[in-house]
Design a protein around this motif. Structure first.
Motif, PDB file in Angstrom:
ATOM      1  N   PHE A 139     -26.951 -15.025  -8.410  1.00 37.38           N
ATOM      2  CA  PHE A 139     -27.758 -13.872  -8.062  1.00 37.38           C
ATOM      3  C   PHE A 139     -28.944 -13.727  -9.004  1.00 37.38           C
ATOM      4  N   LEU A 140     -30.040 -13.184  -8.473  1.00 39.29           N
ATOM      5  CA  LEU A 140     -31.246 -13.001  -9.271  1.00 39.29           C
ATOM      6  C   LEU A 140     -31.089 -11.854 -10.259  1.00 39.29           C
ATOM      7  N   ASN A 141     -30.329 -10.847  -9.867  1.00 32.07           N
ATOM      8  CA  ASN A 141     -30.170  -9.674 -10.709  1.00 32.07           C
ATOM      9  C   ASN A 141     -28.832  -9.037 -10.427  1.00 32.07           C
ATOM     10  N   VAL A 142     -28.270  -8.371 -11.425  1.00 39.56           N
ATOM     11  CA  VAL A 142     -26.980  -7.698 -11.274  1.00 39.56           C
ATOM     12  C   VAL A 142     -27.063  -6.325 -11.946  1.00 39.56           C
ATOM     13  N   GLU A 143     -26.727  -5.275 -11.212  1.00 39.87           N
ATOM     14  CA  GLU A 143     -26.656  -3.920 -11.777  1.00 39.87           C
ATOM     15  C   GLU A 143     -25.227  -3.422 -11.587  1.00 39.87           C
ATOM     16  N   SER A 144     -24.670  -2.809 -12.630  1.00 39.63           N
ATOM     17  CA  SER A 144     -23.288  -2.329 -12.583  1.00 39.63           C
ATOM     18  C   SER A 144     -23.234  -0.813 -12.578  1.00 39.63           C
ATOM     19  N   PHE A 145     -22.285  -0.282 -11.814  1.00 37.29           N
ATOM     20  CA  PHE A 145     -22.078   1.161 -11.719  1.00 37.29           C
ATOM     21  C   PHE A 145     -20.601   1.473 -11.929  1.00 37.29           C
ATOM     22  N   ASN A 151     -20.829  -3.382  -8.194  1.00 36.47           N
ATOM     23  CA  ASN A 151     -22.042  -4.104  -8.595  1.00 36.47           C
ATOM     24  C   ASN A 151     -23.047  -4.123  -7.454  1.00 36.47           C
ATOM     25  N   MET A 152     -24.339  -4.114  -7.834  1.00 37.23           N
ATOM     26  CA  MET A 152     -25.408  -4.393  -6.889  1.00 37.23           C
ATOM     27  C   MET A 152     -26.050  -5.693  -7.326  1.00 37.23           C
ATOM     28  N   VAL A 153     -26.040  -6.676  -6.436  1.00 37.92           N
ATOM     29  CA  VAL A 153     -26.546  -8.013  -6.779  1.00 37.92           C
ATOM     30  C   VAL A 153     -27.668  -8.396  -5.819  1.00 37.92           C
ATOM     31  N   ASP A 154     -28.673  -9.101  -6.355  1.00 38.96           N
ATOM     32  CA  ASP A 154     -29.798  -9.574  -5.546  1.00 38.96           C
ATOM     33  C   ASP A 154     -29.606 -11.041  -5.217  1.00 38.96           C
ATOM     34  N   LEU A 155     -29.634 -11.374  -3.933  1.00 32.93           N
ATOM     35  CA  LEU A 155     -29.434 -12.747  -3.469  1.00 32.93           C
ATOM     36  C   LEU A 155     -30.637 -13.205  -2.659  1.00 32.93           C
ATOM     37  N   LEU A 156     -31.188 -14.370  -3.013  1.00 34.32           N
ATOM     38  CA  LEU A 156     -32.265 -14.979  -2.234  1.00 34.32           C
ATOM     39  C   LEU A 156     -31.662 -15.720  -1.047  1.00 34.32           C
ATOM     40  N   ILE A 157     -32.120 -15.391   0.153  1.00 35.93           N
ATOM     41  CA  ILE A 157     -31.646 -16.071   1.362  1.00 35.93           C
ATOM     42  C   ILE A 157     -32.475 -17.346   1.542  1.00 35.93           C
ATOM     43  N   GLU A 158     -31.834 -18.483   1.293  1.00 38.87           N
ATOM     44  CA  GLU A 158     -32.530 -19.770   1.344  1.00 38.87           C
ATOM     45  C   GLU A 158     -32.228 -20.503   2.651  1.00 38.87           C
ATOM     46  N   GLU A 159     -33.010 -21.530   2.910  1.00 31.89           N
ATOM     47  CA  GLU A 159     -32.790 -22.375   4.093  1.00 31.89           C
ATOM     48  C   GLU A 159     -31.370 -22.924   4.055  1.00 31.89           C
ATOM     49  N   ILE A 181     -25.211  -4.479   2.593  1.00 27.14           N
ATOM     50  CA  ILE A 181     -26.569  -4.885   2.240  1.00 27.14           C
ATOM     51  C   ILE A 181     -27.434  -3.629   2.289  1.00 27.14           C
ATOM     52  N   CYS A 182     -27.861  -3.178   1.117  1.00 27.19           N
ATOM     53  CA  CYS A 182     -28.494  -1.853   1.038  1.00 27.19           C
ATOM     54  C   CYS A 182     -29.996  -1.913   0.812  1.00 27.19           C
ATOM     55  N   ALA A 183     -30.564  -3.096   0.634  1.00 26.33           N
ATOM     56  CA  ALA A 183     -32.016  -3.224   0.515  1.00 26.33           C
ATOM     57  C   ALA A 183     -32.419  -4.641   0.871  1.00 26.33           C
ATOM     58  N   VAL A 184     -33.615  -4.771   1.453  1.00 24.61           N
ATOM     59  CA  VAL A 184     -34.173  -6.082   1.779  1.00 24.61           C
ATOM     60  C   VAL A 184     -35.607  -6.127   1.266  1.00 24.61           C
ATOM     61  N   LYS A 185     -35.912  -7.151   0.473  1.00 25.09           N
ATOM     62  CA  LYS A 185     -37.285  -7.388   0.014  1.00 25.09           C
ATOM     63  C   LYS A 185     -37.805  -8.584   0.797  1.00 25.09           C
ATOM     64  N   ARG A 186     -38.815  -8.352   1.617  1.00 29.22           N
ATOM     65  CA  ARG A 186     -39.372  -9.385   2.487  1.00 29.22           C
ATOM     66  C   ARG A 186     -40.870  -9.480   2.212  1.00 29.22           C
ATOM     67  N   GLY A 202     -36.102 -16.508   2.858  1.00 28.78           N
ATOM     68  CA  GLY A 202     -37.038 -15.912   1.907  1.00 28.78           C
ATOM     69  C   GLY A 202     -36.748 -14.465   1.585  1.00 28.78           C
ATOM     70  N   ASP A 203     -35.893 -13.811   2.377  1.00 30.06           N
ATOM     71  CA  ASP A 203     -35.497 -12.436   2.062  1.00 30.06           C
ATOM     72  C   ASP A 203     -34.725 -12.408   0.740  1.00 30.06           C
ATOM     73  N   VAL A 204     -34.944 -11.362  -0.042  1.00 29.93           N
ATOM     74  CA  VAL A 204     -34.080 -11.077  -1.186  1.00 29.93           C
ATOM     75  C   VAL A 204     -33.300  -9.815  -0.835  1.00 29.93           C
ATOM     76  N   VAL A 205     -31.984  -9.958  -0.689  1.00 30.26           N
ATOM     77  CA  VAL A 205     -31.162  -8.832  -0.260  1.00 30.26           C
ATOM     78  C   VAL A 205     -30.374  -8.284  -1.450  1.00 30.26           C
ATOM     79  N   THR A 206     -30.251  -6.970  -1.505  1.00 31.44           N
ATOM     80  CA  THR A 206     -29.442  -6.306  -2.524  1.00 31.44           C
ATOM     81  C   THR A 206     -28.112  -5.934  -1.894  1.00 31.44           C
ATOM     82  N   ILE A 207     -27.033  -6.469  -2.457  1.00 25.89           N
ATOM     83  CA  ILE A 207     -25.698  -6.300  -1.897  1.00 25.89           C
ATOM     84  C   ILE A 207     -24.870  -5.409  -2.811  1.00 25.89           C
TER      85      ILE A 207
END
Length: 453
Positions: A139-145, A151-159, A181-186, A202-207
């Protein structure tokens, strides 16, 4: 609410920027009059030039009537003294930035006697964040609560990712996992998705999910899960010290390259013998190659110069290092860096300001809930907030599908109840004493009731 901030360095600026959006009255104190006036003019706040630990200066800044004094000068001792004096003068709450590793245990023991409401160690917080990323390297980033329960983790959706082309409703139905999946960066756009959102390459999704469900996610989707067993760190900073301690305790091989010989000696004395300390320059290509940079599972740039960290990290990526983590202090570099293919970026100053903003919102949100934690997610475009629900909260007991929210851009990403994590759906409801994780575009939520019409 009246807030006094002592110190206009990088942390002070970041805290001022964040709090200037919080509908509070801010007074700055700094002995550098030029820097003070620059920050005060930028954020349209008041300022007093002088020593923040001076009785006369605190009186001039109206500290006796302050709801909160925040001391973030470069000196731990001055920060503690500022808070002691402020508490004596009548300030209701005080927060000090304290960075020296030797003070950590003493502060916990003496915090009440010193009149501190909170002591913040940005370097320790940054080390903890990097450790999270090391633990989940895919994951690109990890936030803990909630103490790491969610955890909220950022995953790049690759080919080749099996999620490509699927609606979120189909993702949940197909894989039957407890995640959201609570956010999508496109591209440059960031949005909170719904069940009809289709994932693209290419989407980066926050899970939002738990650690156990993350492992199930990799198994179910057939994605490869890598474990990090060796780490190279450039720069022998305080962050490097804290991180090396934690990594060594976890059984991970660590090598630190530091250009200052005296600092190398200090690290050798303070860290376990199994941590390798190399006297060398991290910007030197030959040094990195001789020390086998490309043989390490992870590479972490922690020098005190953002530009060096960026260049070294780009070189590590080009050499094929699997996981690269970069420390950045200047938020002005963020937009440039995020357009590259850099892996994970850590902002210690932002971690500090987010902690302080959470504390301020907790002070303000006194009716139905209080903000326990705040993170900026999805390229800092969204906020993820952790609320502790009080018995008188209006939202208690109603199924989410029956609630009327003020806007569509709000999503309840998780509920922690009696130590158990609930990934909610439309039939879920909130109880008193729950911890609730909320994702929103809005930057001024102080109470869970603020999301309701």
């Amino acid at each position: 609410m009246n807030i006094v901030i002592v110190g206009c360095g990088l942390v002070g600026k970041t805290v001022t920027e964040q709090l200037s959006n919080e509908d509070v009255n801010i007074m700055l104190i700094d002995s550098d009059c030029r820097e003070l006036n620059s920050v005060a003019d930028t954020y349209d706040v008041m300022g007093v030039c002088g020593n923040g630990a001076s009785y006369e200066i605190q009186i001039e800044a109206d500290v006796p009537n302050a709801d909160l004094l925040i001391a973030v000068t470069p000196s731990d001792e001055i920060n503690i003294l500022c808070c002691l004096l402020a508490k004596k003068l009548g300030a209701k709450n005080t927060i000090a930035r304290v960075r020296n590793p030797e003070y950590i245990h003493q502060l916990e023991f003496m915090k009440e006697d010193l009149g501190l409401s909170m002591a913040i160690n940005p370097e320790l917080a940054a080390a903890d964040e990097i450790l999270n990323i090391i633990h989940f390297p895919q994951f690109l980033n990890v936030e803990s609560f909630a103490g790491g329960k969610l955890n909220m983790v950022d995953l790049l959706i690759e080919e080749g990712n099996p999620l490509v082309g699927l609606k979120l409703s189909d993702v949940y139905r197909t894989y039957s996992l407890k995640l959201l999946i609570c956010a999508v960066k496109r591209g440059k756009d960031v949005f909170i998705p719904n069940g009809d959102t289709v994932l693209q390459v290419g989407d980066v999704v926050t899970i939002s999910t738990t650690e156990s469900e993350i492992e199930k996610f990799f198994t179910a989707t057939g994605l490869t899960e890598h474990k990090i067993r060796s780490v190279m760190i450039i720069g022998g900073s305080k962050i490097a010290f804290y991180l090396a301690q934690k990594l060594a305790s976890a059984g991970i091989s660590v090598k630190i390259i530091e250009k200052d010989e005296e600092r190398c000696k200090q690290l050798c004395e303070m860290l376990p013998s199994k941590v390798s300390i190399i006297h060398g320059y991290g910007m030197d290509e030959d040094t990195l190659d001789e020390e086998g940079m490309d043989e390490y599972d992870a590479f972490i740039a922690l020098t005190g110069i953002d530009e060096e960290n960026t260049i070294i990290s780009m070189y590590a990526k080009a050499k094929g290092v699997r996981k690269v983590i970069t420390k950045i202090n200047k938020m002005t570099l963020f937009d440039m860096i995020k357009s590259t293919d850099m892996d994970s970026i850590v902002f210690p100053k932002l971690l500090t300001s987010n902690t302080i903003v959470s504390y301020v919102r907790a002070m303000k949100g006194s009716f139905g809930s209080s903000v326990e934690k705040l993170h900026k997610i999805a390229g800092r475009k969204l906020e993820a907030l952790e609320f502790k629900i009080k018995p008188n909260a209006q939202i208690i007991g109603s199924a989410f599908k029956d609630l009327k929210f003020k806007e569509n851009n709000v999503l309840i990403a998780g509920i922690i109840r009696n130590g158990q994590v609930i990934i909610p759906d439309g039939n879920s409801a909130i109880n008193a004493e729950d911890s609730v994780i909320l994702v929103t575009h809005t930057s001024d939520l102080h109470d869970i009731n603020d999301i309701l019409r």
